[in-house]
Scaffold this active site. Structure first.
Site, PDB file in Angstrom:
ATOM      1  N   ASN A 266       0.637 -22.754   1.153  1.00 33.02           N
ATOM      2  CA  ASN A 266       0.873 -22.032  -0.096  1.00 33.02           C
ATOM      3  C   ASN A 266       0.184 -22.703  -1.281  1.00 33.02           C
ATOM      4  OD1 ASN A 266       2.425 -19.849   0.796  1.00 33.02           O
ATOM      5  ND2 ASN A 266       4.321 -21.041   0.761  1.00 33.02           N
ATOM      6  N   ARG A 290       9.779 -11.954  25.797  1.00 30.09           N
ATOM      7  CA  ARG A 290      10.040 -11.144  26.970  1.00 30.09           C
ATOM      8  C   ARG A 290      10.916  -9.955  26.588  1.00 30.09           C
ATOM      9  NH1 ARG A 290      12.384 -16.232  30.127  1.00 30.09           N
ATOM     10  NH2 ARG A 290      13.536 -16.161  28.145  1.00 30.09           N
ATOM     11  N   GLU A 301       9.946 -20.171   6.070  1.00 34.38           N
ATOM     12  CA  GLU A 301       9.015 -20.334   7.188  1.00 34.38           C
ATOM     13  C   GLU A 301       9.744 -20.613   8.498  1.00 34.38           C
ATOM     14  OE1 GLU A 301       9.125 -24.434   5.121  1.00 34.38           O
ATOM     15  OE2 GLU A 301       9.380 -22.316   4.619  1.00 34.38           O
TER      16      GLU A 301
END
Length: 399
Positions: A266, A290, A301
């Site tokens: 950032n 899956r 984040e």
């Protein structure tokens, strides 16, 4: 001729036209949903068939006009049946429906030209009942699969309508009811038809309202940037699915993933590039999970994934595979490609009394230890003998 039956037919025209207009206004809110336009068309067809009957009788004769009037119900519910299937994401069965409608039209025309008007009306009522019953069955299956009061209510309404149409057909066969005033009988069933049509329209409007509520719920459950479940959405998903999450030989595992040094991205490339990295990370998790795995964005984040695993080794292997894929993958951003790494904390349920929140807390603590130990690694958290939580690295430090 102004008779009570003709008056009821005028009422049918007006009611169906009003319902078509109300449906048109309502579906504007969900016009992106396939199938809803056919709902409007169905009610409009019923109104137009009755208006058209009078016009055709003047232009081409009584018999052709009467057949159009009789076919109005079958055509309406045939279109509604197709519309409901499209709305629910099913194969519409247009060809089969058109074939059935063609058979109904042929039967009606043959009966009317043989001066058997009530046979025509009874026959088209049977085709109407068939489409109503098919619609009820489709909605009932959708309710069994997805739930929802709107689906169950609509299924019941269409099922009752099908029974009413069958009753009308049986009551209008002259040979079965010699000496009975069939005009009076038809008026009774016509009133029932109008009443049930209003109920059905109300159920369809409820389905529209339910669709809007579902969209609002999705907006609340999903992260707009990554398209993954957010923290609240994940909690609601787990609450709904509960113990159905895993097979008998599997346990639930939690992976907490955090982008390493994301602040540097950032600060050096800009927040737009940072958003690109987060968006790509969301796509990466969707592509690499899956069928029964549930990826999410926990905030900032930090991402998460709830998975099935038969052992801690299997869980560790899954985390390590994700870590290596991210390390090797270029993240395309508006400022160019960047390379990022992730730290992962993993934890597995230890018994039937272990909650997913407790497992998540252990995985989160393992993530913290992974970041403090140098980042870009997977760390397993396991309960100690004293009930506290310890974290231990599950792979050697990366080179």
């Amino acid at each position: 001729m102004d008779t009570p039956q003709n008056t009821l037919l005028v009422v049918l025209q007006i009611v169906s036209l009003v319902l078509a207009l109300l449906m048109l206004i309502a579906v504007q809110q969900v016009r992106h949903r396939q199938g809803v336009v056919l709902w409007v068309s169905a009610f409009a067809i019923l109104a137009l068939s009755q208006f058209g009957r009078e016009l055709v009788e003047v232009a081409w004769g009584y018999r052709v006009g009467r057949s159009i009037g009789h076919m109005g119900g079958a055509l309406t519910y045939g279109v509604l049946y197709i519309g409901i299937r499209v709305y629910l994401g099913l194969v519409p069965r247009i060809g089969w429906s058109l074939l059935a409608l063609a058979a109904a039209a042929a039967m009606s025309i043959e009966a009317i030209f043989a001066h058997q008007n009530y046979i025509s009306l009874a026959g088209t009522a049977c085709f109407t009942a068939m489409f109503q019953a098919l619609t009820a069955t489709t909605l009932w299956k959708a309710w069994r699969r997805d739930g929802g009061l709107g689906r169950s209510g609509a299924a019941i309404a269409f099922a009752l309508s099908a029974l009413g149409s069958v009753g009308r057909a049986i009551s209008l066969i002259p040979d079965w009811h010699p000496g009975m005033d069939l005009v009076g009988v038809n008026m009774f069933w016509l009133l029932d038809f109008i009443a049930m049509m209003i109920v059905q329209a109300g159920c369809l409007l409820f389905l529209v309202n339910q669709a809007l509520l579902d969209e609002l719920q999705n907006m609340a459950d999903y992260d707009t940037l990554t398209g993954l479940l957010n923290r609240g959405g994940l909690a609601r998903r787990m609450q709904r699915q509960g113990s159905r999450m895993t097979a008998s030989d599997k346990r639930l595992g939690v992976l907490c993933l955090d982008l390493d040094h994301f602040k540097v991205v950032n600060d050096t490339l800009g927040h737009g590039a940072g958003d690109d990295v987060l968006k790509r990370m969301g796509g990466f998790l969707r592509e690499n999970c899956r069928t029964r795995d549930i990826p999410s964005r926990q905030g900032g984040e930090e991402f998460g994934m709830i998975v099935e695993a038969g052992s801690e080794d299997e869980l560790i292997a899954l985390g390590e595979r994700l870590r290596m894929l991210v390390e090797q993958m270029p993240f395309a951003t508006r400022a160019g490609n960047v390379t990022v790494t992730i730290s992962i904390g993993v934890a597995l349920t230890t018994g039937s009394g272990d909650t997913i929140d407790a497992v998540g807390d252990r995985a989160d603590l393992a993530l913290l230890r992974a970041k403090r130990s140098g980042r870009n690694r997977v760390m397993l958290s396991a309960p100690s003998d004293h009930g506290t939580v310890e974290a231990k690295p599950c792979i050697s430090d990366p080179a």
